[in-house]
Design an enzyme around this catalytic site. Structure first.
Site, mmCIF file in Angstrom:
data_model
loop_
_atom_site.group_PDB
_atom_site.id
_atom_site.type_symbol
_atom_site.label_atom_id
_atom_site.label_comp_id
_atom_site.label_asym_id
_atom_site.label_seq_id
_atom_site.Cartn_x
_atom_site.Cartn_y
_atom_site.Cartn_z
ATOM 1 N N ASP A 162 0.838 -1.559 -0.338
ATOM 2 C CA ASP A 162 -0.026 -0.064 0.122
ATOM 3 C C ASP A 162 0.833 1.107 0.161
ATOM 4 O OD1 ASP A 162 -2.492 2.121 0.525
ATOM 5 O OD2 ASP A 162 -3.070 0.076 1.312
ATOM 6 N N HIS A 193 -3.549 5.772 3.720
ATOM 7 C CA HIS A 193 -4.565 4.975 3.403
ATOM 8 C C HIS A 193 -3.997 3.851 3.708
ATOM 9 C CE1 HIS A 193 -5.589 1.834 0.376
ATOM 10 N NE2 HIS A 193 -6.894 2.816 0.056
ATOM 11 N N SER A 348 -11.204 -0.654 -0.971
ATOM 12 C CA SER A 348 -9.976 -0.523 -0.350
ATOM 13 C C SER A 348 -10.522 -1.166 0.965
ATOM 14 C CB SER A 348 -9.249 0.398 -0.367
ATOM 15 O OG SER A 348 -8.337 0.416 -1.357
#
Length: 402
Positions: A162, A193, A348
């Site tokens: 990520d 994120h 996600s």
């Protein structure tokens, strides 16, 4: 939405006429990285032949630069190699003549253009309540309690591929470690994120596998961008790390990212899964068939679509026959860099729920990565509404009995 996409830009009409058909990925026209390619060797090529080919490619690249009076421009040559079981190749930046010669080489299976990885828009709401943990541990909507076995993923290692992870965040309690960085020189999560997804699959408060070990693999930068080749390098590092440390069969990987129609991305994901790592991947946020995307369409991975708190498939979640299961994906609260929290939405967010349950079941039931997704589907509740045709109704459930 919290989902990374790898797309194309730049007109390639002239290039497609000049280079043989073994160059693929020219059908799209957004965000291609100029002069950058991923070269895949034929499966029968030996290690010695692979080394010889690399030397040959470097030689013709240097010769081509010599004809350009040593001007490097954007042609940096061979940058990185990758090797999985039955799959090997390299990435690099080459001029038109060099890549034409490489593509025609009989040892080369095909060449795929490299692309930019981007972060989709994220919705952020600070300090909002979460609902995902309660939902995956109960058959019915409405419970705020998370019911789970105390094994909680103990003995399993989860790779978060990520934007990096804030490994010092209190959510991880010293269980998180830095792995590698294929995108820049900043070994931290400057985007948020990656920390958020890690908090979902393995955080102490917001996570599912609360005792799992976590490894940060950074392939996207502060702006949420990277490259296909960089993601491949990150996955390669994970499989090598798992092999060196005896973790194959006891590891999971979360990939909350994707690319439209990439042969090499699918093959790399399949190779990582076959190496002994359970892969959970995001279906995507385009409101279309996830079968058009990679690695969502890769064989053997566990592809996650997204629901809201009322078990309805979200309008933006991708769908289709490649979706293995739905997971909570709308308004999910989790960890964020600098000891913070945030609420994000996207497939996600659904993917790390699936990854966390996969790690949880591996520890609890002693099952291997090759059977985890089937077990997840077996346990799942048939409760999703508003889903598209040819798409499962299965909603993630951890088997708690509640």
């Amino acid at each position: 939405m919290g989902f990374f996409r790898i797309l194309f830009s730049l007109s390639l009409c002239a290039l497609s006429l000049a280079i043989p058909s073994k160059l693929i990925g020219l059908e799209n026209t957004k965000d291609v990285i100029p002069n950058s390619y991923i070269v895949v060797m034929k499966s029968a090529v030996s290690e010695a032949e692979f080394q010889s080919h690399q030397a040959w490619a470097s030689k013709i690249h240097s010769r081509s630069l010599g004809k350009r009076d040593g001007v490097l421009d954007d042609f940096g040559g061979l940058k990185a190699t990758f090797q999985f079981e039955g799959l090997k190749g390299y990435s690099g930046a080459f001029d038109k003549k060099t890549i034409e010669l490489i593509t025609r080489n009989p040892a080369v299976d095909y060449v795929e253009v490299d692309r930019v990885v981007k972060l989709d828009a994220i919705s952020t709401q600070r300090d909002a309540p979460s609902w995902g943990l309660g939902r995956i541990s109960h058959r019915r909507v409405g419970s705020a309690d998370y019911v789970f076995d105390d094994s909680a993923g103990s003995g399993i290692t989860i790779y978060g591929v990520d934007t990096g992870i804030d490994i010092r965040h209190p959510e991880f309690g010293g269980r998180a470690a830095w792995g590698t960085n294929t995108v820049d020189d900043e070994d931290t999560d400057q985007n948020g994120h990656g920390t958020h997804t890690a908090g979902t699959f393995g955080g102490a408060t917001y996570g599912i596998a609360k005792k799992a070990n976590i490894v940060a693999v950074k392939v996207l930068n502060a702006q949420g961008t990277g490259t296909t080749s960089g993601v491949i390098q990150g996955i390669q590092w994970c499989t090598d790390h798992a092999g060196r440390n005896g973790l194959r069969g006891k590891a999971a990987m979360n990939l909350s990212l994707g690319i439209r129609g990439s042969t090499i991305f699918n093959r790399v994901a399949e190779a990582a899964q076959a190496s002994g790592i359970f892969l959970a991947v995001a279906a995507g946020n385009d409101g279309t068939d996830a079968g058009q995307f990679s690695p969502a369409s890769a064989r053997g991975v566990c592809t996650a679509a997204a629901t809201n708190s009322q078990d309805a498939a979200t309008s933006w979640s991708n769908y289709g026959s490649v979706v293995a299961v739905y997971g909570p994906g709308a308004d999910i609260v989790s960890a964020y860099p600098n000891d913070d929290t945030a609420t994000l939405s996207g497939t996600s967010m659904a993917s790390p729920h699936v990854c966390g349950v996969g790690a949880y079941l591996m520890a609890l039931e002693g099952i291997g990565p090759d059977t985890v997704c089937d077990r997840i589907k077996q346990l799942a509740s048939e409760s999703v509404t508003n889903q598209k045709p040819n798409t499962t109704k299965k909603l993630l459930y951890n088997g708690s009995g509640a």
